[in-house]
Design a protein around this motif. Structure first.
Motif, PDB file in Angstrom:
ATOM      1  N   GLU A 244       0.725  -1.194  -0.120  1.00 34.61           N
ATOM      2  CA  GLU A 244       0.018  -0.053   0.085  1.00 34.61           C
ATOM      3  C   GLU A 244       1.010   1.042  -0.052  1.00 34.61           C
ATOM      4  OE1 GLU A 244      -3.229   0.528  -0.152  1.00 34.61           O
ATOM      5  OE2 GLU A 244      -3.889  -1.583  -0.349  1.00 34.61           O
TER       6      GLU A 244
ATOM      7  N   LYS B  29       0.925   4.277  -2.870  1.00 36.54           N
ATOM      8  CA  LYS B  29       0.783   5.492  -2.618  1.00 36.54           C
ATOM      9  C   LYS B  29       1.897   6.563  -3.146  1.00 36.54           C
ATOM     10  CE  LYS B  29      -2.266   5.004   1.474  1.00 36.54           C
ATOM     11  NZ  LYS B  29      -2.494   5.056   2.951  1.00 36.54           N
TER      12      LYS B  29
ATOM     13  N   SER C 146       1.818   9.477  -5.770  1.00 38.89           N
ATOM     14  CA  SER C 146       2.541  10.834  -5.420  1.00 38.89           C
ATOM     15  C   SER C 146       3.562  11.292  -6.194  1.00 38.89           C
ATOM     16  CB  SER C 146       2.760  10.675  -3.930  1.00 38.89           C
ATOM     17  OG  SER C 146       3.513  11.965  -3.725  1.00 38.89           O
TER      18      SER C 146
END
Length: 301
Positions: A139, A143, A147
């Motif tokens: 996870e 992310k 980003s």
């Protein structure tokens, strides 16, 4: 005359019936008595008389019990009902085997010691913890990638926007927007290059973003000069009327030209006519070729 006192011998195979029993006719036995009559179309069994007019079929060779068993087994004769029953029995057997195996596993756990059960639970907890950590790591990577992708997209957008802005300032791209049109008519030829330069500086101070004069794009290094019989911009001669197309805020540009002692009054003293027109859309489409520096390089490369 035979001298032998013995009576003459009877032929072999023939025997006279006793005298005290009446002779019975030889022939097919009556139905229901003795040998039974064969049905029509059926061969008479051995020892059974055939009906009149029907020939008795010859009896085949005798078969052993093994041969009769083999003939009854092969080729197999399987009906649909037998197939369904066999399938049901197979499914039932499979279910019983699975149940027996499950019961065996459960029995093994029930029969395990407390220390073994605690060890198994610890192993399961450890495996669950490792899987949770792996999930959290994935996870975080997702992310981070999202980003990074967003940051890269934002950087690219800013780069494109900066390139467009620099292109407008450098005169390498066309521009449009609100602004004014300044038209200077000098019938007597009294307007000099320094007066046009003062006009340009006043417009820049008022917030002009893009300017072109008589089809010549004004950039940071532009200069005005007096040419024979006219004025030159960056070495290119222009003739009157001198028309400035300026992109900026009209509410700031026009008052800056009309201030007391400003550009308009100065030009009018030279017998020139000045006209300022506001517009919601000014197009500056005169372009400059991008110049490649010979020695300067980006410090970030």
């Amino acid at each position: 005359m035979n001298t032998n006192d013995n009576p003459p011998e009877e032929p072999m195979g023939s025997e006279l019936p006793p005298q005290d029993e009446p002779a019975r006719p030889v022939g097919p036995a009556a139905p229901g008595k003795g040998a039974q009559a064969a049905e029509p179309g059926q061969a008479a069994e051995p020892g059974q008389a055939a009906e009149p007019g029907q020939a008795a079929e010859p009896a085949g060779p005798a078969r052993s019990g093994r041969q009769r068993l083999a003939e009854s087994v092969w080729p197999p004769r399987v009906s649909r009902a037998q197939l369904i029953v066999a399938l049901l029995l197979f499914v039932l057997g499979l279910g019983l085997a699975i149940q027996v195996r499950s019961n065996s596993d459960s029995s093994a756990l029930r029969g395990a010691r407390q220390e073994d059960l605690v060890r198994i639970l610890d192993e399961l907890d450890g495996r669950t913890k490792r899987l949770e950590d792996e999930k959290q790591r994935l996870e975080d990577q997702r992310k981070e990638l999202e980003s990074s992708s967003n940051q890269a997209e934002e950087a690219r957008r800013q780069t494109v926007e900066k390139e467009r802005q620099l292109g407008i300032l450098a005169g390498t791209v066309a521009a449009q927007g609100p602004g004014i049109t300044l038209k200077i008519t000098d019938p007597k030829g009294q307007v000099q290059s320094d007066q046009l330069l003062d006009t340009l500086q006043e417009l820049r101070a008022a917030g002009a973003e893009a300017i072109q004069v008589n089809g010549v794009r004004i950039v940071a290094g532009s200069f005005f000069s007096d040419e024979g019989g006219g004025i030159g911009i960056d070495g290119k001669k222009i003739t009157q009327p001198y028309e400035f197309k300026v992109i900026g805020k009209p509410q700031d540009l026009e008052p800056a030209l009309n201030i007391p002692g400003g550009v308009v009054q100065t030009l009018e003293k030279e017998q020139a006519t000045v006209a300022v027109t506001r517009s919601a859309k000014i197009v500056v489409d005169a372009l400059r070729a991008a110049k490649q520096p010979d020695y300067a390089r980006s410090s970030t490369s």
